[in-house]
Design a protein around this motif. Structure first.
Motif, PDB file in Angstrom:
ATOM      1  N   GLN A   7       0.831  -1.208   0.000  1.00 25.79           N
ATOM      2  CA  GLN A   7       0.000   0.000   0.000  1.00 25.79           C
ATOM      3  C   GLN A   7       0.866   1.259   0.000  1.00 25.79           C
ATOM      4  N   ALA A   8       1.925   1.277   0.824  1.00 22.49           N
ATOM      5  CA  ALA A   8       2.814   2.448   0.883  1.00 22.49           C
ATOM      6  C   ALA A   8       3.483   2.669  -0.474  1.00 22.49           C
ATOM      7  N   ARG A   9       3.912   1.587  -1.102  1.00 22.93           N
ATOM      8  CA  ARG A   9       4.557   1.696  -2.412  1.00 22.93           C
ATOM      9  C   ARG A   9       3.561   2.203  -3.461  1.00 22.93           C
ATOM     10  N   ASP A  10       2.325   1.683  -3.438  1.00 25.27           N
ATOM     11  CA  ASP A  10       1.305   2.130  -4.396  1.00 25.27           C
ATOM     12  C   ASP A  10       0.969   3.609  -4.208  1.00 25.27           C
ATOM     13  N   ILE A  11       0.881   4.062  -2.980  1.00 27.99           N
ATOM     14  CA  ILE A  11       0.624   5.483  -2.709  1.00 27.99           C
ATOM     15  C   ILE A  11       1.791   6.320  -3.231  1.00 27.99           C
ATOM     16  N   HIS A  12       3.014   5.882  -2.920  1.00 29.09           N
ATOM     17  CA  HIS A  12       4.213   6.606  -3.359  1.00 29.09           C
ATOM     18  C   HIS A  12       4.292   6.698  -4.882  1.00 29.09           C
ATOM     19  N   ASP A  13       3.928   5.612  -5.564  1.00 25.00           N
ATOM     20  CA  ASP A  13       3.991   5.569  -7.026  1.00 25.00           C
ATOM     21  C   ASP A  13       2.780   6.222  -7.693  1.00 25.00           C
TER      22      ASP A  13
ATOM     23  N   LYS B 184      13.515  -2.238   2.184  1.00 25.84           N
ATOM     24  CA  LYS B 184      13.398  -2.007   0.738  1.00 25.84           C
ATOM     25  C   LYS B 184      12.627  -0.712   0.453  1.00 25.84           C
ATOM     26  N   LEU B 185      11.553  -0.459   1.231  1.00 26.26           N
ATOM     27  CA  LEU B 185      10.807   0.793   1.059  1.00 26.26           C
ATOM     28  C   LEU B 185      11.724   1.994   1.289  1.00 26.26           C
ATOM     29  N   ILE B 186      12.513   1.947   2.345  1.00 29.53           N
ATOM     30  CA  ILE B 186      13.419   3.054   2.672  1.00 29.53           C
ATOM     31  C   ILE B 186      14.464   3.218   1.575  1.00 29.53           C
ATOM     32  N   GLU B 187      15.040   2.093   1.122  1.00 34.45           N
ATOM     33  CA  GLU B 187      16.036   2.143   0.047  1.00 34.45           C
ATOM     34  C   GLU B 187      15.459   2.743  -1.226  1.00 34.45           C
TER      35      GLU B 187
ATOM     36  N   VAL C 140      10.660   5.518  -0.382  1.00 34.85           N
ATOM     37  CA  VAL C 140       9.268   5.628   0.058  1.00 34.85           C
ATOM     38  C   VAL C 140       9.291   6.156   1.497  1.00 34.85           C
ATOM     39  N   PRO C 141       8.609   7.280   1.772  1.00 33.89           N
ATOM     40  CA  PRO C 141       8.664   7.862   3.117  1.00 33.89           C
ATOM     41  C   PRO C 141       7.851   7.041   4.127  1.00 33.89           C
ATOM     42  N   VAL C 142       8.549   6.289   4.960  1.00 34.49           N
ATOM     43  CA  VAL C 142       7.926   5.482   6.006  1.00 34.49           C
ATOM     44  C   VAL C 142       8.708   5.684   7.299  1.00 34.49           C
ATOM     45  N   ALA C 143       8.068   5.384   8.407  1.00 30.23           N
ATOM     46  CA  ALA C 143       8.741   5.478   9.708  1.00 30.23           C
ATOM     47  C   ALA C 143       8.183   4.396  10.620  1.00 30.23           C
ATOM     48  N   PRO C 144       9.056   3.790  11.433  1.00 29.02           N
ATOM     49  CA  PRO C 144       8.556   2.786  12.377  1.00 29.02           C
ATOM     50  C   PRO C 144       7.773   3.455  13.501  1.00 29.02           C
TER      51      PRO C 144
END
Length: 149
Positions: A104-110, A129-132, A135-139
């Motif tokens: 979902q995060a990748r789809d939003i980013h793309d 992989k998202l961070i690399e 894709v803006p994510v945070a734990p």
């Protein structure tokens, strides 16, 4: 269950429970143990003194052997209160997507799906992989409530 006192590279000291010493080691190797104060992943066990009684008859326990489960979920200090407030705010203002978080995060980013606030769960390799990929994510410093039915 075992409780460790931990310390990060910024000298923050905190405690955390783990299923076993092996479970702690496995989480450390996966980079999943982070400072509860600053989020640093450079964490190590701090020196701790175990609670030891001379004998069962010599000393009455200072704590109830079976703590009230409700008291375990009630914030007991300012940091726990702040984390509880953060959790409440995140859950109220974002959509829980469960284990679909990475896709979902990748789809939003793309731009494949509409932009919206989401939270959920991802395997360490998926999060890395998202961070690399930028894709803006945070734990989050808590485990989200799992939605059921």
């Amino acid at each position: 269950m075992i409780k460790f006192t931990l310390k990060c590279d910024q000298e923050h000291s905190f405690e955390s429970w783990f299923q076993s010493s092996d479970a702690f080691d496995k989480l450390m190797r996966a980079g999943m143990v982070t400072c509860a104060v600053c989020g640093s992943d450079t964490v190590e066990k701090a020196i701790m003194a175990p609670t030891v009684r001379a004998s069962r008859k010599a000393a009455a326990p200072t704590e109830s052997p079976d703590p009230d489960p409700a008291s375990l979920s009630t914030p007991s200090n300012e940091m726990e209160k702040a984390l509880a407030a953060l959790k409440k705010q995140v859950e109220a203002n974002s959509e829980y997507v469960g284990m679909n978080f990475a896709s979902q995060a990748r789809d939003i980013h793309d731009g494949l799906v509409p932009n919206r606030a989401i939270h959920g769960e991802a395997k360490p390799e998926e999060a890395r992989k998202l961070i690399e990929d930028g894709v803006p994510v945070a734990p989050l410093p808590f485990i989200p409530n799992r939605k059921t039915n």
